[in-house]
Motif scaffolding. Structure first.
Motif, PDB file in Angstrom:
ATOM      1  N   GLN A 140     126.163  54.634  50.655  1.00 21.84           N
ATOM      2  CA  GLN A 140     127.031  55.811  50.605  1.00 21.84           C
ATOM      3  C   GLN A 140     126.891  56.602  51.905  1.00 21.84           C
ATOM      4  O   GLN A 140     125.803  57.025  52.280  1.00 21.84           O
TER       5      GLN A 140
ATOM      6  N   ASP B 188     125.379  59.011  62.805  1.00 20.12           N
ATOM      7  CA  ASP B 188     126.678  58.574  62.321  1.00 20.12           C
ATOM      8  C   ASP B 188     126.954  57.160  62.822  1.00 20.12           C
ATOM      9  O   ASP B 188     126.294  56.668  63.744  1.00 20.12           O
TER      10      ASP B 188
ATOM     11  N   VAL C 126     135.832  59.663  58.619  1.00 23.58           N
ATOM     12  CA  VAL C 126     136.932  60.202  59.414  1.00 23.58           C
ATOM     13  C   VAL C 126     137.632  59.035  60.107  1.00 23.58           C
ATOM     14  O   VAL C 126     136.997  58.271  60.838  1.00 23.58           O
TER      15      VAL C 126
ATOM     16  N   ALA D   7     128.110  60.105  54.072  1.00 21.72           N
ATOM     17  CA  ALA D   7     128.428  61.479  53.692  1.00 21.72           C
ATOM     18  C   ALA D   7     129.925  61.754  53.771  1.00 21.72           C
ATOM     19  O   ALA D   7     130.470  62.513  52.961  1.00 21.72           O
ATOM     20  N   GLU D   8     130.608  61.103  54.725  1.00 25.75           N
ATOM     21  CA  GLU D   8     132.036  61.369  54.936  1.00 25.75           C
ATOM     22  C   GLU D   8     132.611  60.277  55.822  1.00 25.75           C
ATOM     23  O   GLU D   8     131.876  59.625  56.570  1.00 25.75           O
TER      24      GLU D   8
ATOM     25  N   SER E 254     133.420  68.479  64.161  1.00 26.08           N
ATOM     26  CA  SER E 254     134.189  67.833  63.097  1.00 26.08           C
ATOM     27  C   SER E 254     134.305  66.335  63.310  1.00 26.08           C
ATOM     28  O   SER E 254     133.825  65.542  62.502  1.00 26.08           O
TER      29      SER E 254
ATOM     30  N   LYS F  22     130.084  59.393  58.666  1.00 29.96           N
ATOM     31  CA  LYS F  22     129.107  60.429  58.953  1.00 29.96           C
ATOM     32  C   LYS F  22     127.843  60.243  58.113  1.00 29.96           C
ATOM     33  O   LYS F  22     127.893  59.917  56.932  1.00 29.96           O
TER      34      LYS F  22
END
Length: 477
Positions: free
Chosen positions: A198, A175, A203, A200-201, A255, A190
């Motif tokens: 791109q 990450d 936060v 993945a996510e 998370s 992430k």
């Protein structure tokens, strides 16, 4: 009130200046951390953030020197800028490409990648600024780059002010954490990442709202020993007498990193298990004098060790080392800058990480701010002054001459390039030759770092331009 501290120090030929021999198509990458071309040897990235590129002063570039069995080989190198084919962006004055660097395998292909936080890059005609450029590792070295394009925070203001990589959620993918002046101050992208940019996510974490500390500098490492990477967020906090530097540990979770205990304040840090108890220790450097606003400073700067534990911050009393600590050569003098820069690595192969400490403002004799580097040893009892060594350009066998305002030790990097199990020392002096900059390579042996066989080089040696560049201002690998 949100307040940001300056915790970080702040004409090329188009394309890669030296081609690298490709490895066999059937050869597997080493997967070794810091190995950009997968040949089994760690490599070194060297920033020259104020260099002139395509006629633009302060555009900046990154030099990559590749490792071999005999150490870093300056004949096996690349120069990478926004004027290099395959690298996004356009050289502009004040971009300072390279002044924020971190490394990690973002796409999981076994080759280490380089992340450049181009925090001053303006986004179109908007007031937003900051891009995260990934320079992708591969069998023939760095050949292409991508800006992270999605997802991105809604507000960007110097995104990439600080960058750090790690597996913060423990899922096996690398990450990327990036600081941002705008809310949220901390953005965790992430992995895995695609080569189209791109993640993945994403936060977002408002560190100021949660802890009262801005995300000025990010340092990654496993403090709790659970296999997840934790993140040290360094910044300032308000107190009755004004503002003071402070750090807070964000522990890795499934998370997102979660705020934990506070550690000593300072301007640089590294996480390493200096006492080999299975928990990473937080080593912070504060080059300021000790005062109400800098309680972790020292007479000429200080290094503080906050020990790790399964819960995060240990209840053990932090250890503090200055140049007045027994065993540390020299003496603590006002303005020395002990703790300006830090790096961790096992220099003598005893299994304990040692700490290189930049003392960039130290006077050598009567030479003002010539600079030096100390190497402190890790041990079963923790970081110690016993057996410490100090090197400068005035040390026997070290190339060069200690000169006024060289600031030798402004950047330090411990890394085992030759694969012998002992970390070598790379030291930068960005102000050498009135701002051209140079880098020194020190070998290691069974007794640790040695000046014997050390060498130095500047931008011209690796194919860079002459003139002010601050070559060696930032080191990574």
């Amino acid at each position: 009130m949100r307040k940001r501290t300056l915790l970080l120090a702040a004409t090329l030929t188009t394309g890669l200046l030296t081609a690298l021999p490709a490895t066999s198509a059937s050869a597997a990458p080493s997967g070794l951390s810091g190995d950009f071309n997968g040949d089994g040897y760690r490599d070194v990235a060297i920033a020259a953030p104020i260099a002139k590129v395509a006629g633009k002063t302060g555009a900046g570039y990154v030099a990559v020197v590749y490792g071999t069995a005999s150490g870093p080989n300056t004949g096996k190198r690349q120069i990478i800028s926004q004027d290099t084919a395959g690298i996004p962006g356009v050289p502009e004055s004040g971009d300072y490409f390279g002044d924020r660097l971190t490394t990690g395998d973002l796409d999981g292909d076994g080759y280490t990648d380089i992340v450049v936080g181009v925090h001053g890059e303006r986004i179109g005609s908007t007031d937003d600024s900051g891009v995260l450029t990934v320079l992708w590792g591969g069998a023939s070295g760095i050949k292409s780059g991508t800006d992270i394009a999605s997802p991105l925070p809604e507000n960007r203001n110097e995104l990439g002010w600080s960058v750090a990589t790690g597996d913060f959620d423990g899922d096996g993918d690398t990450d990327l954490a990036a600081a941002n002046i705008a809310f949220p101050e901390l953005n965790v992208f992430k992995g895995p990442f695609t080569r189209a940019g791109q993640a993945a996510e994403l936060v977002g974490i408002d560190t100021f709202e949660q802890t009262g500390i801005n995300a000025d500098k990010l340092v990654a490492g496993d403090v709790t020993g659970d296999g997840r990477t934790d993140l040290l967020v360094m910044g300032q906090e308000e107190f009755t007498g004004g503002y003071r530097t402070r750090s807070v540990l964000y522990k890795g979770t499934a998370s997102a990193p979660a705020a934990g205990g506070k550690a000593a304040g300072g301007y640089d840090a590294v996480i390493a298990d200096v006492n080999k108890d299975g928990y990473g220790d937080i080593v912070t450097g504060n080059f300021m004098e000790k005062s109400a606003t800098e309680p972790n400073g020292g007479p000429g700067g200080a290094v503080t060790v906050t020990y790790g534990a399964s819960t995060g911050i240990s209840s053990r009393t932090p250890a503090r080392i200055t140049q007045d600590t027994a065993g540390v050569p020299g003496s603590a003098e006002k303005g020395d800058g002990f703790g300006w820069s830090l790096s961790a690595g096992d220099t003598n192969g005893d299994g304990y990480p040692d700490i290189a400490v930049g003392i960039q403002n130290e006077a050598i004799g009567s030479v003002y701010q010539a600079g030096s580097v100390a190497v402190l040893r890790g041990s079963a009892s923790g970081l110690t002054g016993s057996g410490a060594k100090v090197f400068s350009q005035d040390s026997a066998s070290v190339p060069g001459t200690a000169e006024r305002l060289d600031n030798f030790g402004g950047a330090v990097h411990l890394t085992d390039v030759d694969g012998d199990g002992r970390a070598e020392l790379v030291a930068g002096a960005a102000h050498e030759n009135t701002g051209d900059g140079s880098v020194w390579l020190f070998k290691s042996g069974t007794s640790g770092i040695t000046a014997t066989g050390s060498k130095s080089f500047g931008a011209a040696t690796v194919g860079g331009p002459t003139g002010d560049a601050y070559f060696g201002d930032v080191l990574a690998g």
